[in-house]
Design a protein around this motif. Structure first.
Motif, PDB file in Angstrom:
ATOM      1  N   GLY A 157     105.144  45.557 -33.541  1.00  0.00           N
ATOM      2  CA  GLY A 157     105.179  44.576 -32.462  1.00  0.00           C
ATOM      3  C   GLY A 157     105.057  45.159 -31.076  1.00  0.00           C
ATOM      4  O   GLY A 157     104.636  44.472 -30.144  1.00  0.00           O
ATOM      5  N   CYS A 158     105.430  46.429 -30.927  1.00  0.00           N
ATOM      6  CA  CYS A 158     105.394  47.073 -29.605  1.00  0.00           C
ATOM      7  C   CYS A 158     104.510  48.307 -29.561  1.00  0.00           C
ATOM      8  O   CYS A 158     104.328  48.899 -28.493  1.00  0.00           O
ATOM      9  N   GLY A 159     104.000  48.744 -30.707  1.00  0.00           N
ATOM     10  CA  GLY A 159     103.150  49.931 -30.731  1.00  0.00           C
ATOM     11  C   GLY A 159     103.912  51.220 -30.505  1.00  0.00           C
ATOM     12  O   GLY A 159     103.341  52.213 -30.035  1.00  0.00           O
ATOM     13  N   LEU A 160     105.205  51.237 -30.845  1.00  0.00           N
ATOM     14  CA  LEU A 160     105.991  52.450 -30.629  1.00  0.00           C
ATOM     15  C   LEU A 160     105.698  53.500 -31.687  1.00  0.00           C
ATOM     16  O   LEU A 160     105.346  53.183 -32.824  1.00  0.00           O
ATOM     17  N   ARG A 161     105.817  54.748 -31.306  1.00  0.00           N
ATOM     18  CA  ARG A 161     105.879  55.831 -32.279  1.00  0.00           C
ATOM     19  C   ARG A 161     107.247  55.752 -32.953  1.00  0.00           C
ATOM     20  O   ARG A 161     108.226  55.298 -32.350  1.00  0.00           O
ATOM     21  N   ILE A 162     107.348  56.239 -34.174  1.00  0.00           N
ATOM     22  CA  ILE A 162     108.627  56.169 -34.859  1.00  0.00           C
ATOM     23  C   ILE A 162     109.697  56.958 -34.105  1.00  0.00           C
ATOM     24  O   ILE A 162     110.858  56.545 -34.031  1.00  0.00           O
ATOM     25  N   SER A 163     109.303  58.086 -33.491  1.00  0.00           N
ATOM     26  CA  SER A 163     110.267  58.878 -32.720  1.00  0.00           C
ATOM     27  C   SER A 163     110.765  58.101 -31.516  1.00  0.00           C
ATOM     28  O   SER A 163     111.926  58.242 -31.105  1.00  0.00           O
ATOM     29  N   ALA A 249      98.959  53.550 -45.535  1.00  0.00           N
ATOM     30  CA  ALA A 249      99.870  52.537 -44.984  1.00  0.00           C
ATOM     31  C   ALA A 249     101.217  53.203 -44.707  1.00  0.00           C
ATOM     32  O   ALA A 249     102.156  53.129 -45.492  1.00  0.00           O
ATOM     33  N   THR A 250     101.309  53.877 -43.585  1.00  0.00           N
ATOM     34  CA  THR A 250     102.489  54.627 -43.171  1.00  0.00           C
ATOM     35  C   THR A 250     103.133  53.949 -41.963  1.00  0.00           C
ATOM     36  O   THR A 250     102.545  53.037 -41.370  1.00  0.00           O
ATOM     37  N   PRO A 251     104.323  54.385 -41.546  1.00  0.00           N
ATOM     38  CA  PRO A 251     104.888  53.832 -40.316  1.00  0.00           C
ATOM     39  C   PRO A 251     103.949  53.979 -39.119  1.00  0.00           C
ATOM     40  O   PRO A 251     103.818  53.065 -38.303  1.00  0.00           O
ATOM     41  N   HIS A 252     103.256  55.118 -39.032  1.00  0.00           N
ATOM     42  CA  HIS A 252     102.352  55.310 -37.891  1.00  0.00           C
ATOM     43  C   HIS A 252     101.148  54.371 -37.975  1.00  0.00           C
ATOM     44  O   HIS A 252     100.574  54.010 -36.939  1.00  0.00           O
ATOM     45  N   ALA A 253     100.766  53.973 -39.191  1.00  0.00           N
ATOM     46  CA  ALA A 253      99.658  53.031 -39.333  1.00  0.00           C
ATOM     47  C   ALA A 253     100.001  51.682 -38.712  1.00  0.00           C
ATOM     48  O   ALA A 253      99.107  50.934 -38.299  1.00  0.00           O
ATOM     49  N   LEU A 254     101.295  51.352 -38.626  1.00  0.00           N
ATOM     50  CA  LEU A 254     101.693  50.103 -37.979  1.00  0.00           C
ATOM     51  C   LEU A 254     101.418  50.162 -36.480  1.00  0.00           C
ATOM     52  O   LEU A 254     101.051  49.162 -35.865  1.00  0.00           O
ATOM     53  N   ARG A 255     101.576  51.339 -35.893  1.00  0.00           N
ATOM     54  CA  ARG A 255     101.215  51.519 -34.475  1.00  0.00           C
ATOM     55  C   ARG A 255      99.706  51.372 -34.308  1.00  0.00           C
ATOM     56  O   ARG A 255      99.225  50.730 -33.370  1.00  0.00           O
TER      57      ARG A 255
END
Length: 306
Positions: A157-163, A249-255
């Motif tokens: 929703g915000c394009g954040l990196r997981i870190s 399909a990883t957490p970074h792929a959501l960004r």
């Protein structure tokens, strides 16, 4: 026989210290650069038949640079990895030459190997939404499930990196409409927070059994410490396997999906660059290549004459 003199080792250590202090480089970047430079210096020691010294490195010519690059490729280094190593060597020589006053043009003029640009691999919109919903089913505790959903919702929703999501503290909640994010290189940016993301975080806060202090991490692990990226990666991996989604399909792929879906709906590159915190527009332009590739794929599959 050591292939690197103490003088060269000290120079590399001093340069890495300057990166830590002035450029706020990440530990992973420092480790990668250290490996690149030590490998380069060791090769030059072998190339000249004596431990690499500051004097021999200052005299590096194009022939020696080409020999090093050929050696790296022969041992299986990809063009992309070699380009990164060459960038580290150039950065080191640029810093060293400015400090000690010599001509580094032979090193700096070495051409980087060509490599195909790796395109982001976003999810389609329905898949992104399904992945977030499926993540909620992975944790056995309701509060942990709500936590994982809140994190992945911030990524999409915000394009954040997981870190960046995991660096939020209790002071950041309840999330405002515009959130201040500290990204790579301590660069700050403002990102809008969708109501669904704020609601997800508030739902997690209501259920969380931990004491979410202002100075402590917002997202907590089951033992009360800071939530690890590995926990989110594990939840997303399980969810994608259950949905039959690819390994990309990883957490970074959501960004990546956040940026691609904005572009699909008419967002301009400059705005997306600011939202993602990219230092260069060239990085953001990769998403236009994704769009073009998809358009051509649809064209080939759909056009009667294709």
């Amino acid at each position: 026989m050591s292939l690197i003199s103490a003088g060269v080792s000290d120079l590399i250590a001093t340069w890495l210290d300057s990166l830590r202090a002035l450029d706020d480089a990440s530990p992973a970047t420092i480790t990668a650069y250290q490996g690149d430079l030590l490998g380069f210096a060791a090769f030059m020691g072998s190339y000249h038949g004596a431990a690499a010294s500051p004097a021999t490195l200052r005299g590096t010519d194009l022939t020696a640079m080409r020999a090093w690059m050929a050696h790296e490729r022969a041992r299986g280094l990809s063009a992309r990895s070699l380009a990164r190593a060459l960038s580290a060597v150039k950065s080191f020589f640029g810093w060293w030459a400015e400090r000690d006053g010599f001509d580094p043009s032979n090193v700096l003029s070495t051409r980087s190997p060509r490599h195909r640009r790796k395109l982001p691999r976003p999810l389609v919109e329905d898949a992104a939404k399904s992945l977030i919903s499926q993540v909620e089913l992975q944790a056995p505790q309701d509060w942990a499930a709500a936590r994982d959903v809140a994190v992945v919702t911030l990524l999409y929703g915000c394009g954040l990196r997981i870190s960046e999501a995991l660096s939020l503290t209790g002071r950041d909640a309840p999330l405002p409409e515009m959130l201040r994010v500290v990204g790579k290189g301590r660069k700050e940016r403002q990102v809008p927070v969708l109501p669904v993301a704020r609601q997800a975080v508030e739902h997690y806060r209501r259920l969380c059994p931990q004491d979410l202090t202002a100075d402590g991490p917002l997202f907590r692990g089951v033992r009360g410490g800071a939530l690890s990226a590995g926990t989110i990666q594990k939840a997303v991996r399980a969810a994608r396997q259950q949905l039959g989604l690819p390994s990309t399909a990883t957490p970074h792929a959501l960004r990546h999906s956040f940026a691609t879906h904005l572009l699909n709906r008419g967002g301009d590159l400059r705005t997306i660059q600011e939202l993602l915190g990219h230092a260069s527009l060239n990085t953001t332009e990769a998403y236009t290549a994704v769009n073009s590739a998809r358009l051509m794929d649809v064209y080939r599959k759909s056009h009667p004459r294709a």
